[in-house]
Write an enzyme that holds these catalytic residues in place. Structure first.
Site, PDB file in Angstrom:
ATOM      1  N   LYS A 143      -1.782  30.301   5.765  1.00  0.00           N
ATOM      2  CA  LYS A 143      -3.000  30.329   4.946  1.00  0.00           C
ATOM      3  C   LYS A 143      -2.668  30.100   3.466  1.00  0.00           C
ATOM      4  O   LYS A 143      -3.163  30.785   2.572  1.00  0.00           O
ATOM      5  CB  LYS A 143      -3.770  31.621   5.146  1.00  0.00           C
ATOM      6  CG  LYS A 143      -4.326  31.760   6.561  1.00  0.00           C
ATOM      7  CD  LYS A 143      -5.209  32.961   6.704  1.00  0.00           C
ATOM      8  CE  LYS A 143      -5.839  32.985   8.089  1.00  0.00           C
ATOM      9  NZ  LYS A 143      -4.838  33.079   9.168  1.00  0.00           N
ATOM     10  N   GLY A 174      -8.798 -12.036  -0.689  1.00  0.00           N
ATOM     11  CA  GLY A 174      -9.008 -13.353  -0.106  1.00  0.00           C
ATOM     12  C   GLY A 174      -7.728 -14.115   0.133  1.00  0.00           C
ATOM     13  O   GLY A 174      -7.759 -15.232   0.667  1.00  0.00           O
TER      14      GLY A 174
END
Length: 514
Positions: free
Chosen positions: A101, A442
């Site tokens: 924790k 591209g």
């Protein structure tokens, strides 16, 4: 082997959803030692004997071992040595989940390295109040996992966890937020409750994540109700600790085996109660077009979803966007990850879009293909060309769906065999539509088109699933190619914000690179 794979293999090999909580609690050890005639030796020696006995008795009946760090820290330096002994005693095929924790940001990176690489822990539990930053250093270790505590069993925690009211309690906000941090394979949720209603709400909010139930066995008659509430539709996804009282009793192995059989019987009833078709995921198929030219609603089925046709103005109302269910489903399977990721162009983004996960879900993949086909049906072309490697499954699916031949330009030309630059049959002068998954710069599309053009093929149109924005579309237009995109980043961001899947900070990160 990743944590998730180790866990699933342990569940399958032992046919168990049980885990062993390995906490050397002084009171529990006193009870265990007294039942064996008192014995002599220090507390540390008693703890060693108990740990070894519990592991040996339960290793064949559980799928993980989960010690709590605090008990070992309380023993000082010898406690950490004891934790190392636990790692050596636990069979290597059983995951070791450390219940820490942890909540401190400053020590997170150092602790992650220490626990995962020095102690050999497979997963660690975290406190979520520091947000995603507490999990990030641990998630960088991609073969390990984190467990986020979303609900505590402490009665005093209710005033915080159920704030402001039961319609939208804080613990469910923790569940929703933590799912944005990692995929279900790397993030589990811990739920401390004996109330099946709370567990059911967590399961509904996190249908794909593994849940770990805290050890609350004071009312064992609720076991079946908790299983019904927490199991997934496949009757798994819920880990349950062995009752603490069982860990100090004689006949521990027999008791663990009996509990395993009891849980298996409930799982079988859950599976039997499901619809005969519930374990089959039929392909989603669009219905024939109605008179006005728009698709009809698909027939209801186990995996049906509304048709995925782009709306006239999706930005006007993201929640009403016909593609919203698809966008949310893609997010929920982990197609959008946040962190520092290097793109193919070399640029570093604070997120990563991973569309390769789609191909493992036939229903979702078919829905994605349908969105492509809506755009392709308005274009003239002889063949479909996929850009390697990400879009090749998509191009193959579209070829089969649209009955158009498939070709693809090789990313690298083979130095053996036929040494082809283009795979597949074609004739010079044919028109090819190029298909890719996401358009960022591209560059890969233009490289592929250059190879197609050098082989005498004509390219006019490029169809992508996501147009990332920026200058890529303009770059293609300047080269003489038209770009058609199913989605863009703005539309995705709007839908995920409306669906409460993104924080405003994460939405800003998406927009910063678009």
């Amino acid at each position: 082997m990743t944590f998730f794979l180790k866990l699933t293999e342990a569940i399958a090999s032992r046919q168990s959803l049980l885990i062993t909580g390995l906490d050397p609690n002084p009171e529990m050890l006193h009870t265990w030692n007294r039942s064996r005639g008192g014995g002599t030796g220090s507390f540390l020696s008693q703890a060693r004997r108990w740990i070894k006995a519990v592991i040996e008795a339960t290793a064949d009946h559980v799928c993980a071992v989960k010690p709590s760090l605090g008990f070992y820290q309380a023993l000082g330096a010898v406690g950490i040595d004891l934790l190392r002994e636990v790692r050596e005693l636990v069979p290597p095929d059983l995951p070791l989940i450390l219940d820490a924790k942890h909540a401190d940001l400053n020590s997170a990176s150092a602790l992650a390295h220490y626990l995962f690489h020095d102690l050999g822990v497979d997963a660690v539990s975290l406190s979520p109040l520091a947000g995603q930053d507490i999990a990030a250093p641990f998630l960088l270790h991609t073969d390990r996992a984190v467990v986020v505590t979303c609900h505590s069993s402490s009665p005093a925690a209710r005033v915080l966890q159920h704030h402001p009211d039961e319609s939208d309690p804080f613990y469910l906000r923790v569940v929703r937020e933590s799912q944005l941090w990692a995929t279900p394979e790397q993030l589990l949720l811990e739920v401390g409750t004996s109330d099946p209603r709370i567990l059911a709400r967590v399961r509904a909010a996190a249908p794909e994540h593994v849940l770990i139930l805290r050890s609350l066995w004071g009312r064992e008659e609720r076991l079946e109700a908790l299983l019904q509430a927490g199991l997934t539709s496949a009757a798994d996804g819920l880990l349950l600790p062995l009752p603490q009282n069982l860990l100090v009793e004689e006949g521990l192995a027999e008791g663990a085996a009996a509990l395993k059989r009891q849980i298996s019987a409930v799982r079988e009833r859950v599976i039997a109660a499901r619809s005969p078709d519930a374990d089959r995921c039929d392909l989603w198929l669009p219905q024939p077009a109605a008179a006005e030219g728009r698709p009809k609603e698909p027939a209801a089925g186990p995996c049906s979803d509304p048709p995925a046709d782009p709306p006239a103005d999706p930005a006007a109302d993201p929640a009403a966007d016909p593609l919203a269910p698809l966008i949310v489903d893609l997010f929920d399977i982990g197609c959008l990850l946040f962190g520092d990721y290097v793109q193919a162009s070399g640029a570093v983004f604070s997120y990563y879009i991973d569309l390769r996960r789609i191909i493992s879900d036939p229903n979702l993949f078919h829905r994605v293909l349908h969105t492509y086909s809506v755009l392709l049906q308005g274009l003239n072309f002889d063949r479909i060309a996929g850009i390697p490697y990400g879009s090749l499954p998509t191009a193959t699916g579209l070829s089969l769906q649209l009955h158009k031949p498939l070709i693809y330009p090789r990313k690298e030309v083979k130095a053996h065999g036929a040494r082809r630059q283009i795979e597949g049959d074609f004739r010079e002068g044919e028109t090819v539509v190029v298909v890719d998954d996401i358009l960022i710069t591209g560059g890969s599309v233009l490289d592929g088109i250059a190879k197609l053009a050098s082989s005498g093929l004509v390219v006019r149109d490029v169809v992508v699933f996501i147009d990332h924005g920026g200058q890529a579309r303009a770059r293609l237009a300047a080269a003489g190619y038209r770009t058609h995109a199913v989605l863009d980043i703005d539309r995705i961001t709007a839908v995920l914000l409306a669906a409460r899947r993104l924080t405003t900070e994460q939405a800003a990160e998406l927009g910063a690179h678009a």
